[in-house]
Design an enzyme around this catalytic site. Sequence first.
Site, PDB file in Angstrom:
ATOM      1  N   HIS A 156      13.385  -3.200 -15.273  1.00 14.86           N
ATOM      2  CA  HIS A 156      13.657  -4.215 -14.157  1.00 14.86           C
ATOM      3  C   HIS A 156      12.589  -4.776 -13.514  1.00 14.86           C
ATOM      4  O   HIS A 156      12.761  -5.743 -12.776  1.00 14.86           O
ATOM      5  CB  HIS A 156      14.628  -3.498 -13.346  1.00 14.86           C
ATOM      6  N   GLU A 194       6.030   3.690  -2.149  1.00 10.49           N
ATOM      7  CA  GLU A 194       7.424   3.713  -1.703  1.00 10.49           C
ATOM      8  C   GLU A 194       7.535   4.855  -0.487  1.00 10.49           C
ATOM      9  O   GLU A 194       6.354   5.810  -0.571  1.00 10.49           O
ATOM     10  CB  GLU A 194       8.257   4.527  -2.729  1.00 10.49           C
ATOM     11  N   HIS A 218       6.882   0.250 -15.532  1.00  7.98           N
ATOM     12  CA  HIS A 218       6.892  -1.104 -14.396  1.00  7.98           C
ATOM     13  C   HIS A 218       5.352  -1.336 -14.096  1.00  7.98           C
ATOM     14  O   HIS A 218       5.168  -2.589 -14.380  1.00  7.98           O
ATOM     15  CB  HIS A 218       7.372  -0.545 -13.047  1.00  7.98           C
ATOM     16  N   LYS A 303       5.424   8.277  -4.193  1.00  4.44           N
ATOM     17  CA  LYS A 303       6.631   8.506  -3.179  1.00  4.44           C
ATOM     18  C   LYS A 303       6.130   9.172  -1.882  1.00  4.44           C
ATOM     19  O   LYS A 303       5.125   9.565  -1.899  1.00  4.44           O
ATOM     20  CB  LYS A 303       7.576   9.091  -3.861  1.00  4.44           C
TER      21      LYS A 303
END
Length: 429
Positions: A156, A194, A218, A303
Amino acid sequence: MKTKLLIFGITGDLSTRKLLPALHSIIASGAVKDLQIIGVSRREVDTAKLLHDSLGNTKLAPMVSVVSMDLAKAEEYKKLKSSIALKDDEQLLVYLSVPPMASAQIVDFMGQAGINTPNVKLLFEKPFGVDLTSAQEVISRTAHYYNESQVYRIDHYLAKEMAQNIVAFRGGNALFSHVWNSGVIEKIEVLALEKIGIEGRAGFYEQTGALRDVLQGHLMQLLSLVLMDIPANFDWDAMPEHRLKALRQLESANPRQAVRAQYEGYQHEVDNPGSLTETFVSLHLTSRDERWKGVPLILTTGKALNKKSTAVRVYFRKFHNAQSNCLVFKIQPDEGIEIELFTKKPGYAREFERRSLSYAYSEDEALPDAYEQVLVDAIASKKSLFTSGDEVIESWRILQPILNSWEMADQPLFIYPKGSSTHTISSVE
Ligand code: BG6
């Protein structure tokens, strides 16, 4: 052409959070017409409730039906085939929103049941394997029943508006085409940082880690968009080949140039005191391509960091230290492109100050969600935003030495406090 969309896992998290809302938007926008949605689920489903829970309305109800079946029984797929009743002048998109092992079996059973005519397309979600060998297996298993032209592997990130804009911006602006090489570019960084942690996905994340979850797909894809050739007669449909060529030029990663780290409290969260799963990874790659020789390509993801930012930062060689030198593609949030500049500070003194030349989308300019783009393109048989089997294999080839070294516990795992910056983690080394 009428499209039938078969969704395995229609009640799952991905479907209710991303897929159904994306379908709702593309149908409302008129971008897609004549669509019938057939969900597949192990249990009986109240369609109106499902739609209401994920969309807040039931507008899609007339075009959605759900078939319940036991996905592990080969004979059930014959029945599925008759309930789909695909005609020659229709196409079927099969969206596999289920775990990888389940999807491999579903693909076999569909192939055996004859749901693999040329008007059938498969849409896969990552992960595409967990290492080089398993990726090769998954790809060749699918190839048993389906041609590569029927397979749409979703990353995506490639479908994000700003990722596509890297290509448009590079190709469309002479100023940058001229300087897109190692003579002028000093370093390239691709970052996906993130603030969130693993958000309750303990089982998934323990087996995955940051390298497999985000970097392998990604970030490698974003990097290939920055490195690939953009010929004058650029054809978007040829994008997977251009990305592949760029990936093929990358040297296999050197584990000694990789940082792996885990946020404090992760082991407790996943209830595994000895867990070595990384929630942060940063590594250096290099390219054999003459155009990029000697340019460090730095990929970082993590993260529980101090900020959310996905960006590509391109640093230009300076003539001296009092020069600014960075072009930033802001993939998210605050999508846009920014060039940091030094300019004269207004006033009597002749001093420099840092300013930026930036381009951002206005508040009322709604950017399509990546999943909307993916669905629109798959329906129209446009493959530029999908990852080819060769790209997947190439990406694992580059990263495999790191996986091997981590498996042998050859590299240390650093623990970082939640909310750390990448700079702090990388300098713990
Ligand atoms: C997914 C990963 O592919 O991408 C997640 O599995 C990650 O762990 C997510 O949080 C990030 O996507 P986005 O679009 O929010 O940047």
